[in-house]
Write a protein that holds these residues in place. Structure first.
Motif, PDB file in Angstrom:
ATOM      1  N   THR A 115      22.650  40.093  35.487  1.00 50.60           N
ATOM      2  CA  THR A 115      22.392  41.290  36.288  1.00 50.60           C
ATOM      3  C   THR A 115      23.703  42.068  36.427  1.00 50.60           C
ATOM      4  O   THR A 115      24.713  41.514  36.851  1.00 50.60           O
ATOM      5  CB  THR A 115      21.844  40.909  37.673  1.00 50.60           C
ATOM      6  N   GLN A 116      23.657  43.332  36.055  1.00 51.01           N
ATOM      7  CA  GLN A 116      24.853  44.178  36.105  1.00 51.01           C
ATOM      8  C   GLN A 116      24.490  45.587  36.544  1.00 51.01           C
ATOM      9  O   GLN A 116      23.337  46.021  36.433  1.00 51.01           O
ATOM     10  CB  GLN A 116      25.515  44.268  34.714  1.00 51.01           C
ATOM     11  N   LYS A 153      28.262  37.656  45.824  1.00 47.42           N
ATOM     12  CA  LYS A 153      28.442  36.865  44.602  1.00 47.42           C
ATOM     13  C   LYS A 153      28.948  37.711  43.439  1.00 47.42           C
ATOM     14  O   LYS A 153      29.394  37.166  42.415  1.00 47.42           O
ATOM     15  CB  LYS A 153      27.125  36.184  44.219  1.00 47.42           C
ATOM     16  N   TYR A 154      28.880  39.029  43.582  1.00 50.10           N
ATOM     17  CA  TYR A 154      29.302  39.908  42.502  1.00 50.10           C
ATOM     18  C   TYR A 154      30.723  40.409  42.721  1.00 50.10           C
ATOM     19  O   TYR A 154      31.193  40.521  43.858  1.00 50.10           O
ATOM     20  CB  TYR A 154      28.375  41.130  42.397  1.00 50.10           C
ATOM     21  N   VAL A 155      31.397  40.726  41.623  1.00 45.91           N
ATOM     22  CA  VAL A 155      32.677  41.428  41.703  1.00 45.91           C
ATOM     23  C   VAL A 155      32.425  42.896  41.379  1.00 45.91           C
ATOM     24  O   VAL A 155      31.399  43.258  40.803  1.00 45.91           O
ATOM     25  CB  VAL A 155      33.725  40.844  40.733  1.00 45.91           C
ATOM     26  N   THR A 156      33.372  43.745  41.781  1.00 47.16           N
ATOM     27  CA  THR A 156      33.250  45.176  41.514  1.00 47.16           C
ATOM     28  C   THR A 156      34.484  45.668  40.768  1.00 47.16           C
ATOM     29  O   THR A 156      35.547  45.044  40.807  1.00 47.16           O
ATOM     30  CB  THR A 156      33.104  45.998  42.812  1.00 47.16           C
ATOM     31  N   ASN A 160      25.408  38.109  53.492  1.00 46.67           N
ATOM     32  CA  ASN A 160      26.086  37.752  52.234  1.00 46.67           C
ATOM     33  C   ASN A 160      26.434  38.969  51.387  1.00 46.67           C
ATOM     34  O   ASN A 160      26.341  38.944  50.159  1.00 46.67           O
ATOM     35  CB  ASN A 160      25.222  36.780  51.408  1.00 46.67           C
ATOM     36  N   MET A 161      26.835  40.027  52.066  1.00 43.57           N
ATOM     37  CA  MET A 161      27.250  41.249  51.387  1.00 43.57           C
ATOM     38  C   MET A 161      28.757  41.449  51.567  1.00 43.57           C
ATOM     39  O   MET A 161      29.407  40.785  52.384  1.00 43.57           O
ATOM     40  CB  MET A 161      26.487  42.458  51.939  1.00 43.57           C
ATOM     41  N   ARG A 162      29.303  42.373  50.797  1.00 43.06           N
ATOM     42  CA  ARG A 162      30.730  42.676  50.860  1.00 43.06           C
ATOM     43  C   ARG A 162      30.947  44.141  50.492  1.00 43.06           C
ATOM     44  O   ARG A 162      30.216  44.687  49.651  1.00 43.06           O
ATOM     45  CB  ARG A 162      31.485  41.784  49.855  1.00 43.06           C
ATOM     46  N   GLU A 189      28.458  39.573  37.785  1.00 37.77           N
ATOM     47  CA  GLU A 189      29.087  38.251  37.861  1.00 37.77           C
ATOM     48  C   GLU A 189      30.049  38.106  36.695  1.00 37.77           C
ATOM     49  O   GLU A 189      29.656  37.731  35.590  1.00 37.77           O
ATOM     50  CB  GLU A 189      28.022  37.159  37.827  1.00 37.77           C
ATOM     51  N   TYR A 190      31.298  38.421  36.945  1.00 38.33           N
ATOM     52  CA  TYR A 190      32.337  38.342  35.927  1.00 38.33           C
ATOM     53  C   TYR A 190      33.448  37.416  36.399  1.00 38.33           C
ATOM     54  O   TYR A 190      33.736  37.325  37.594  1.00 38.33           O
ATOM     55  CB  TYR A 190      32.967  39.716  35.669  1.00 38.33           C
TER      56      TYR A 190
END
Length: 836
Positions: A164-165, A200-203, A218-220, A241-242
Motif C-alpha cells: 500500500t502506497q 506504520k508508514y513513513v513519509t 495509531n496515527m502520526r 512501508e519503506y
C-alpha cells in the motif's frame, strides 16, 4: 523526468524494416502558438495540512496560500484545482479568517479578494478542500500515462502481492489535482506540508522533516519544510512501508527509501549517489543547492522517474537484485538524470514547456557526463550513440524543433527530440566551445538564473558571455530548427598533386553548417582533418595523400548528430576498427560486417581484434555477431570465445560468449552451461539455460522454474520465452509479458520467435494472472508514446487487445468469483481506449 523508451526494443526494428507503414506527422500543423503563461499573481508560500481516506482514495486538505499581484494591481486570485470539492475559502490574517466569495467550475477556482492589492502587497488565502484524484478529468499523454496527480496504490490492501502506497506526480500540470495552486512551470514558491498518516508508514516530501508527532488512533503527523523556492509541479508526497537507508554527501543527508525486500541491496542500487553529487557539484561549478536528497520508488508509476525537488520518485523497475546488479545497474543513468535535474529543472526551471530542453536535454546529457567520469569515455560514447540512434531511427521526430511553440499537447515535448537529440546537441556544443568555456557557461547560467525560470535564448547568452562567440548559427539550427544533416560523400584522387578531393553532400531539405572530423587513411594509417562544412548541398575539400586513400571515415569522432550513408568493404572496416580511437567508429566498423561477409579474412581478423578489445561493449557486440557454425570463423575464433565464456571479468560478455557457443549445438559445452546455472549473474544463467535447452529441453524447463526472472533483460527473456511458453511455466508468466505484448511486430522480424510470443500472449490472456496481464497493458501504454501516428499500427494493437479481452471474458465466465479478473479486464479496456 525520465521517460522509459520502450519502442526502441521491438518497434524500432519494425519501423526500420522493409515492412511499409504510412507515417503521419502532425507537429506544427493546425495547433496554436503556445505562449508562456502570463503571470498575474506571484506565489510566495504554500502551507498544507493533509490526511488520507484510503477507502475512498481521497485526501482531505487545508491550505494557506500566501501570494501577491505579480505587477498589476488586482482583487482576484485564480487557481487551478482539478476534480476537488471546495468547502471553504477565507482570507487569513494572523489566524483570523474572513470568508471570501469564490466561483469553482471547470477545474478553476476564482477567488474575489477583500480589496485590490498592489504589487508586493502580500495576502494569505485559506482553502479547505477534498482532493478526489479519481474524479480528475484530464487524461494522461504519450509521455505520462496518467494525470491524476495523486495516486493510491492498493489502498484497501486487496492485492497481497502489492504494498500500500501513496505518491504524487506533478509534472506537467497535475499538482493542482491535490492542492489548489497556479499549476505553471514559471510559478515558484516555498512550502510546508503536515502529513497525517498511519504510524506504520513513513513519509517523504520536499525539504527536511522538521517535526513528527504521534496522534491518537495509531496515527502520526510529519511536518516537512522546503524553505527555498521551487516550481509547483515539483511538489511531492510519498507514503508507504519503506526502509530508510541513510547515506550522506558532505554534511547533507542522502536517504534511500526502499521496499523492505530490497533493503539489503539499497547501496548497490543507489550507492553512487553521493559521488554523483560531488562530481556534478564540481563539474558545474555550483554546489548541490538543497538541504537533503532522498530517493523513493513507487509501484504502478505512470512514467520512468521524476525529479521532485529533494525527493526523487523512481518507478519500481529501479528495484533490482544481485543477479541483475552484477550484470549492470540499468537504473544508474536514471539516478544521474534525476539528480542532475536538481540544477537543471529544479534550481533553474524552463519558463514554459516549449523550452523543456532547459530541463531535459541537460538531464539527458548528465548521463554522458557521469558515464565519462565514472566508467570512461567509451562507455559514455556507447550510451550516447544508443540514445542518438533512437532519435535517428524515428523519422516522425525529424520535423520537430527542439524549442517548440506549436505542440498539440504539452506532454508531446517529452520525446526523443527533447531528450536524446537534445543531449547529442549539447555534446556538439561542448565540442565546439571546448570544455573550459562550456562548463563556465553552465556555471554562468546557473548563477544568473538560480531559483528562477529561463529559456533557451538565455542559455545561449550565457555561453556567449563566457566564450565571446556568437552562437546564433548553432541555436538557430539545433534549437529553433528541426532535423539533422543526412550525409553521403564521394572522393577522387589526383596522383600528380597527390591530393584526394572529397565532396560532402547533404541530402536533407535545409542544409546545416557544422565542424566535421574526417579521417583519411594513407598507407593504412589515419590522419585527422577537422573541417568546417558550410550550409549548402555540396562542400568540397582537398587533403594530401601519397596515394588513393585506403579509407575515408567522416564524422570520425562521432560528435555530429547525423545520418551517414556509406558502403565499406570488410577490409576497410578492419582498417577503421584498428585505426580508430573512438568507440563509435569502432562499433560502426564492426556492425558493417554483415552475414554474407562472415567468411572474409578481413572480417574474421576484425572479429578477432574485437574479442580482445579493452572495452567490454565491443567484445559483447562482436560475440553477438560471430557465428561459429561458419568453419572459417570457428577455426580462428573458437578458442577466444571459450576463454571469454569462462573468464571475462564482465558477466555480460560471459553471457554473450556462452550464447555464441550455444549456436554450435555442440554437446561438449554442456559443462560450461551447467556451471553457468550456478552463477549469480542473470545474464550468464539465461545464456546457460538456452544452451541446456538446445541439448536437453526437459532439463531446461525444470531449471527455468527455479530462477528469478524479475527484471531480467529483454534479450534473456527472448531466449527463454519459447521454453517458458512451450512448457507452460506459470511462475515465469509475468516475466514474458513485456515481450509477448509485441508479438505482431516480432513476427515480421523473427517468425519463429514471433509464433512463440503469440502463443505466450494467448496463454496469458486465457489465464487468470493479474501480474502478467498488467505487464502487457503497462508496456503497451508506455510504448504508445514512441509510435508514429499511424492508423495501421494502432489498429493492429487494438485488434490484438480486443482478441485478448474476449479471452479474458471467457475466463470471467468460467471463474466469476476471481478476485482479480475484473482488474485485468479494466486494464485491457483502458489500454484499448488509449489506442483509439
Amino acid at each position: 523526468m525520465k521517460k522509459i523508451f520502450i519502442a526502441a526494443l521491438f518497434l524500432g526494428a519494425i519501423f526500420n524494416s522493409n515492412v511499409a507503414f504510412a507515417q503521419t506527422e502532425t507537429s506544427g500543423r493546425n495547433v496554436p502558438y503556445r505562449a508562456t503563461h502570463t503571470k498575474t499573481t506571484e506565489l510566495k508560500h504554500t502551507k498544507l495540512k493533509v490526511n488520507f481516506d484510503y477507502q475512498k482514495e481521497q485526501m482531505n486538505g487545508e491550505e494557506w496560500l500566501t501570494a501577491s499581484p505579480f505587477f498589476y494591481a488586482t482583487n482576484e486570485l485564480v487557481l487551478d484545482a482539478k476534480g476537488m470539492l471546495i468547502h471553504e475559502v477565507a482570507l487569513d490574517k494572523n489566524g483570523s479568517k474572513s470568508p471570501l466569495k469564490f466561483d469553482y467550475k471547470n477545474d478553476e477556482l476564482k477567488i474575489t479578494l477583500d480589496k485590490t492589492y498592489q504589487k508586493n502587497q502580500d495576502y494569505t488565502v485559506y482553502i479547505k478542500y477534498t482532493a478526489r484524484p479519481n474524479e480528475v478529468k484530464q487524461e494522461g499523454s504519450k509521455a505520462i500515462s496518467d494525470a491524476k496527480g495523486l495516486y493510491f496504490i492498493n489502498a484497501q490492501g486487496k492485492d497481497p502481492d502489492k504494498p500500500t502506497q501513496i505518491w504524487t506526480q506533478g509534472e506537467t500540470e497535475s499538482s493542482s489535482a491535490w492542492f489548489p495552486t497556479i499549476d505553471k512551470s514559471n510559478q515558484k514558491t516555498t512550502q510546508e506540508i503536515y502529513m497525517t498518516v498511519p504510524d506504520k508508514y513513513v513519509t517523504l516530501s520536499n525539504g527536511i522533516l522538521k517535526d513528527s508527532q504521534k496522534e491518537s488512533g495509531n496515527m502520526r503527523t510529519d511536518h516537512w519544510v522546503m524553505d527555498k523556492r521551487h516550481s509547483t509541479y515539483l511538489f511531492f508526497m510519498g507514503v508507504g512501508e519503506y526502509a530508510i537507508v541513510k547515506d550522506k554527501w558532505r554534511n547533507i543527508p542522502v536517504d534511500y527509501y526502499i521496499e523492505k525486500e530490497y533493503e539489503p541491496y539499497a547501496k548497490q542500487i543507489y550507492g553512487n549517489t553521493p559521488e554523483m553529487i560531488e562530481f556534478f557539484s564540481k563539474k558545474l561549478g555550483y554546489d548541490y543547492p538543497w538541504a537533503k536528497y532522498a530517493q523513493i520508488s513507487g509501484r504502478d508509476y505512470v512514467s520512468g522517474a521524476m525529479e521532485n525537488t529533494t525527493a526523487t520518485l523512481h518507478g519500481s523497475d529501479i528495484l533490482q537484485k544481485p543477479g541483475q546488479l552484477i550484470d549492470e545497474n540499468k537504473w544508474e543513468d536514471t539516478i544521474a538524470h534525476e539528480l542532475f535535474h536538481h540544477w537543471f529543472g529544479d534550481l533553474v526551471t524552463a519558463e514554459s514547456w516549449s523550452n523543456l530542453t532547459v530541463n531535459e536535454s541537460f538531464a539527458n546529457y548528465s548521463e554522458y557526463l557521469w558515464n565519462e567520469y565514472k566508467y570512461g569515455k567509451d562507455q559514455a560514447d556507447y550510451h550516447q550513440m544508443e540514445d542518438v540512434n533512437h532519435y535517428i531511427h524515428n523519422p516522425g521526430d525529424f520535423k520537430k524543433d527542439l524549442v517548440r511553440f506549436d505542440y498539440a499537447s504539452r506532454e508531446d515535448v517529452f520525446d526523443l527530440v527533447t531528450y536524446q537529440k537534445g543531449g547529442g546537441i549539447l555534446h556538439m556544443l561542448r565540442n565546439y566551445l571546448g570544455d573550459d568555456a562550456f562548463f563556465a557557461g553552465i556555471t554562468e547560467f546557473l548563477k544568473t538564473y538560480e531559483y528562477q525560470n529561463a529559456e533557451a535564448h538565455q542559455l545561449r547568452l550565457a555561453f556567449e558571455k563566457v566564450s565571446g562567440k556568437d552562437l546564433n548559427w548553432f541555436f538557430n539550427q539545433w534549437y529553433f530548427g528541426s532535423g539533422h544533416p543526412k550525409l553521403n560523400y564521394t572522393s577522387t584522387y589526383e596522383p600528380v598533386k597527390k591530393q584526394v578531393t572529397l565532396v560532402i553532400n547533404q541530402s536533407q531539405d535545409q542544409p546545416f553548417e557544422f565542424p566535421l572530423a574526417i579521417d583519411v587513411y594513407d598507407n593504412g594509417k589515419p590522419k585527422r582533418f577537422n573541417v568546417w562544412v558550410n550550409a549548402k548541398a555540396k562542400n568540397t575539400f582537398t587533403f594530401d595523400s601519397s596515394k588513393t586513400p585506403d579509407l575515408i571515415n567522416i564524422n570520425a569522432d562521432g560528435i555530429l548528430v547525423t545520418d551517414v550513408t556509406e558502403t565499406k568493404t570488410p577490409e576497410q572496416s578492419f582498417l577503421q576498427f584498428t585505426g580508430s580511437k573512438e568507440y563509435k567508429s569502432k562499433s560502426i566498423a564492426l556492425s558493417n560486417i554483415k552475414e554474407d561477409a562472415g567468411k572474409n579474412p578481413a572480417a574474421i581478423k576484425l572479429f578477432a581484434a574485437a574479442l580482445k578489445d579493452p572495452f567490454f561493449r565491443i567484445r559483447e557486440q562482436a560475440l553477438e555477431q560471430i557465428d561459429l557454425t561458419i568453419p572459417e570463423q570457428a577455426k580462428a575464433l573458437t578458442a577466444d570465445v571459450e576463454k571469454l565464456a569462462s573468464n571475462d571479468p564482465k558477466t555480460l560478455v560471459q553471457a554473450a560468449a556462452i550464447s555464441a557457443l550455444v549456436k554450435t549445438k555442440n554437446a561438449k559445452y554442456s559443462s560450461i552451461y551447467e556451471k553457468g546455472l550456478n552463477a549469480i549473474s542473470n545474464a550468464v544463467k539465461g545464456s546457460s539455460l538456452a544452451g541446456i535447452a538446445e541439448l536437453d529441453p526437459t532439463k531446461a524447463a525444470a531449471s527455468i522454474e527455479k530462477i528469478d526472472l524479475d527484471g531480467a533483460s529483454d534479450d534473456l527473456i527472448s531466449k527463454l520465452l519459447p521454453i517458458i511458453v512451450k512448457n507452460k511455466i506459470e511462475k515465469q508468466m509475468p516475466a514474458i509479458g513485456t515481450t509477448v505484448a509485441f508479438y505482431p511486430f516480432i513476427k515480421f522480424q523473427n517468425p519463429t520467435l514471433g509464433k512463440s510470443a503469440e502463443d505466450g500472449y494467448n496463454w496469458i490472456m486465457s489465464s487468470d494472472n493479474l501480474k502478467a496481464t498488467e505487464k502487457i497493458t503497462k508496456v503497451l501504454q508506455q510504448a504508445k508514446s514512441q509510435m508514429p501516428d499511424n492508423p495501421q499500427i494502432k489498429m493492429m494493437i487494438s485488434q490484438m487487445l480486443k482478441d485478448g479481452l474476449n479471452k479474458k471474458m471467457e475466463v470471467l465466465k468460467n471463474n466469476p468469483n476471481s478476485p482479480t479478473i475484473n482488474q485485468q479486464i479494466d486494464a485491457i479496456n483502458k489500454t484499448i481506449e488509449s489506442y483509439k
